[in-house]
Design a protein around this motif. Structure first.
Motif, mmCIF file in Angstrom:
data_model
loop_
_atom_site.group_PDB
_atom_site.id
_atom_site.type_symbol
_atom_site.label_atom_id
_atom_site.label_comp_id
_atom_site.label_asym_id
_atom_site.label_seq_id
_atom_site.Cartn_x
_atom_site.Cartn_y
_atom_site.Cartn_z
ATOM 1 N N GLN A 20 -12.287 3.769 -3.326
ATOM 2 C CA GLN A 20 -10.862 3.391 -3.449
ATOM 3 C C GLN A 20 -10.510 2.307 -2.645
ATOM 4 O O GLN A 20 -9.435 1.624 -2.976
ATOM 5 C CB GLN A 20 -10.127 4.738 -3.252
ATOM 6 N N ILE A 21 -10.892 2.309 -1.173
ATOM 7 C CA ILE A 21 -10.430 1.213 -0.213
ATOM 8 C C ILE A 21 -11.003 -0.247 -0.807
ATOM 9 O O ILE A 21 -9.747 -1.182 -0.609
ATOM 10 C CB ILE A 21 -11.140 1.606 0.984
ATOM 11 N N VAL A 22 -11.681 -0.187 -1.331
ATOM 12 C CA VAL A 22 -12.204 -1.595 -1.892
ATOM 13 C C VAL A 22 -11.404 -1.934 -3.147
ATOM 14 O O VAL A 22 -10.813 -3.082 -3.284
ATOM 15 C CB VAL A 22 -13.885 -1.738 -2.492
ATOM 16 N N GLU A 23 -11.125 -0.898 -4.168
ATOM 17 C CA GLU A 23 -10.227 -1.132 -5.042
ATOM 18 C C GLU A 23 -8.858 -1.464 -4.761
ATOM 19 O O GLU A 23 -8.107 -2.546 -5.146
ATOM 20 C CB GLU A 23 -10.311 -0.034 -6.161
ATOM 21 N N ARG A 24 -8.291 -1.100 -3.749
ATOM 22 C CA ARG A 24 -6.841 -1.381 -3.177
ATOM 23 C C ARG A 24 -6.896 -2.627 -2.603
ATOM 24 O O ARG A 24 -5.742 -3.432 -3.032
ATOM 25 C CB ARG A 24 -6.445 -0.241 -1.877
ATOM 26 N N ALA A 25 -7.775 -2.968 -2.054
ATOM 27 C CA ALA A 25 -8.003 -4.470 -1.493
ATOM 28 C C ALA A 25 -7.927 -5.520 -2.803
ATOM 29 O O ALA A 25 -7.174 -6.526 -2.738
ATOM 30 C CB ALA A 25 -9.280 -4.726 -0.922
ATOM 31 N N ARG A 26 -8.682 -5.105 -3.880
ATOM 32 C CA ARG A 26 -8.667 -6.147 -4.876
ATOM 33 C C ARG A 26 -7.551 -6.156 -5.264
ATOM 34 O O ARG A 26 -6.751 -7.067 -5.743
ATOM 35 C CB ARG A 26 -9.796 -5.783 -5.939
ATOM 36 N N LEU A 27 -6.815 -4.886 -5.823
ATOM 37 C CA LEU A 27 -5.304 -4.909 -6.265
ATOM 38 C C LEU A 27 -4.322 -5.780 -5.451
ATOM 39 O O LEU A 27 -3.326 -6.088 -6.031
ATOM 40 C CB LEU A 27 -5.051 -3.275 -6.721
ATOM 41 N N PRO A 210 -1.604 -3.334 11.029
ATOM 42 C CA PRO A 210 -0.428 -4.032 11.101
ATOM 43 C C PRO A 210 0.782 -3.050 10.957
ATOM 44 O O PRO A 210 0.717 -2.096 10.454
ATOM 45 C CB PRO A 210 -0.353 -5.060 10.060
ATOM 46 N N ILE A 211 2.064 -3.612 11.233
ATOM 47 C CA ILE A 211 3.283 -2.731 11.136
ATOM 48 C C ILE A 211 3.330 -3.094 9.560
ATOM 49 O O ILE A 211 2.969 -4.221 8.888
ATOM 50 C CB ILE A 211 4.354 -3.736 11.874
ATOM 51 N N PRO A 212 3.540 -1.980 8.729
ATOM 52 C CA PRO A 212 4.177 -0.784 8.898
ATOM 53 C C PRO A 212 3.174 0.265 9.192
ATOM 54 O O PRO A 212 3.508 1.639 9.101
ATOM 55 C CB PRO A 212 5.085 -0.582 7.961
ATOM 56 N N TYR A 213 1.881 0.153 9.262
ATOM 57 C CA TYR A 213 0.832 1.261 9.141
ATOM 58 C C TYR A 213 0.397 1.358 10.573
ATOM 59 O O TYR A 213 -0.700 2.067 10.806
ATOM 60 C CB TYR A 213 -0.234 0.631 8.384
ATOM 61 N N ARG A 214 1.100 0.800 11.763
ATOM 62 C CA ARG A 214 0.554 0.785 13.090
ATOM 63 C C ARG A 214 0.153 2.332 13.582
ATOM 64 O O ARG A 214 0.973 3.248 13.028
ATOM 65 C CB ARG A 214 1.397 0.398 14.046
ATOM 66 N N GLY A 215 -1.056 2.339 13.944
ATOM 67 C CA GLY A 215 -1.515 3.823 14.367
ATOM 68 C C GLY A 215 -2.263 4.634 13.336
ATOM 69 O O GLY A 215 -2.720 5.512 13.638
ATOM 70 N N LYS A 216 -2.263 4.119 12.189
ATOM 71 C CA LYS A 216 -3.005 4.485 11.147
ATOM 72 C C LYS A 216 -4.187 3.834 10.959
ATOM 73 O O LYS A 216 -4.527 2.775 11.516
ATOM 74 C CB LYS A 216 -2.563 4.610 9.617
ATOM 75 N N ARG A 217 -5.307 4.382 10.302
ATOM 76 C CA ARG A 217 -6.440 3.744 9.757
ATOM 77 C C ARG A 217 -6.284 2.468 9.064
ATOM 78 O O ARG A 217 -5.569 2.549 7.942
ATOM 79 C CB ARG A 217 -7.427 4.576 9.061
ATOM 80 N N ASN A 218 -6.973 1.532 9.566
ATOM 81 C CA ASN A 218 -6.627 0.006 8.932
ATOM 82 C C ASN A 218 -7.551 -0.178 7.711
ATOM 83 O O ASN A 218 -8.494 0.827 7.613
ATOM 84 C CB ASN A 218 -6.774 -1.016 9.932
ATOM 85 N N GLU A 219 -7.276 -0.871 6.766
ATOM 86 C CA GLU A 219 -8.155 -1.085 5.679
ATOM 87 C C GLU A 219 -7.906 -2.471 5.083
ATOM 88 O O GLU A 219 -6.824 -3.268 5.336
ATOM 89 C CB GLU A 219 -7.910 0.030 4.631
ATOM 90 N N PRO A 220 -8.894 -3.308 4.481
ATOM 91 C CA PRO A 220 -8.545 -4.554 3.930
ATOM 92 C C PRO A 220 -7.057 -4.893 3.447
ATOM 93 O O PRO A 220 -6.817 -5.944 3.427
ATOM 94 C CB PRO A 220 -9.794 -4.837 3.157
ATOM 95 N N SER A 221 -6.768 -4.074 2.502
ATOM 96 C CA SER A 221 -5.622 -4.335 1.741
ATOM 97 C C SER A 221 -4.535 -4.616 2.737
ATOM 98 O O SER A 221 -3.467 -5.330 2.398
ATOM 99 C CB SER A 221 -5.099 -3.237 0.888
#
Length: 268
Positions: A20-27, A210-221
């Motif tokens: 799902q993480i890879v697919e979110r990056a693609r999208l 990055p903002i607005p996700y700071r503090g959460k797990r980062n992912e390529p998307s």
């Protein structure tokens, strides 16, 4: 298209939903991802991810935190392992004086061996440098004097002098979500002033969302958010930042194919 030039998709944080993480990056329009090695002895785990997805590539190397564990892995070993078709970079290696998890002498040894491997193979060296600007600059200048090699200062958090010294030596500078942080003004100033043909974007996922996700797990998307702030900082469009950083990526990571099989879907 955007590229996440530095992430760690083999880390356990991603295992439950890697597809799902890879697919979110693609999208999101992220057309290439490079999952970065931190321990050569765990390279099989990194390669398992890269081999599963046609748009994910890998590096081989030892993070400075782990330098003391892999002192027996020399430039020849790195070069031999880099022949794998999915390995497109050497590293990450370098100096970390913030944590000093390995003795500095061991970090130095590892850094020099990785530089030799980058020079021998022509693959880019992914450099980790934290609170070690002066020593990093000295090593880079000395080693470039022995023969050029491609490299990027990844997740740049150093000072202005080292960034411009690196560019002067022919290297690239990579920026993460840190440039989106409220306290990232000094770094944004550096990112604004560097030559356009020497900058990259990355996530360093799962870290530094990055903002607005700071503090959460980062992912390529989320590299999209970093690119947006980089565009604003440099006074250009998001499309231009995507075009320029992607072109820079392919120039540096020259082993990565520009065209992938038709079944890989990317937006943009």
């Amino acid at each position: 298209m955007l590229v996440d030039s530095h992430c760690h998709l083999d880390f356990p944080e991603f295992a439950p939903e890697l597809d799902q993480i890879v697919e979110r990056a693609r999208l999101a329009g992220v057309g290439r991802m490079v999952t970065i090695s931190t321990r050569v002895r765990k390279l099989a785990q990194v390669l398992a991810v890269a081999e599963k997805y046609p748009d994910v590539f890998a590096s081989v190397g030892t993070h400075p935190h782990n330098a003391q564990e892999e002192l027996d892995i020399d430039a020849a070993a790195l070069a031999r392992l880099s022949r794998h078709p999915k390995i497109v970079a050497i590293g990450e290696a370098g100096l970390d004086y913030h944590y000093d998890k390995s003795p500095r002498a061991d970090q130095f040894k590892g850094f020099h061996e990785h530089i030799k491997a980058a020079r021998e193979t022509g693959l880019p060296l992914v450099i980790h440098t934290r609170e070690a600007d002066a020593d990093t600059a000295v090593i880079l200048e000395e080693e470039i004097g022995k023969g050029a090699f491609p490299a990027v200062l990844h997740c740049y958090t150093g000072g202005r002098e080292l960034a411009f010294k690196a560019v002067e030596l022919g290297l690239y500078v990579g920026f993460t979500g840190i440039i989106t942080f409220k306290n990232g003004e000094a770094l944004r100033d550096i990112a604004r002033d560097l030559p356009a043909d020497r900058i990259l974007v990355e996530t360093d996922a799962p870290f530094l969302a990055p903002i607005p996700y700071r503090g959460k797990r980062n992912e390529p998307s989320f590299v999209v958010n970093t690119a947006k702030v980089l565009a604003e900082t440099r006074g250009v469009s998001e499309a231009e930042i995507a075009r320029q950083t992607t072109e820079n990526f392919f120039r540096l990571f020259s082993k990565v194919p520009r065209v992938l099989p038709d079944d890989v879907r990317t937006a943009g």
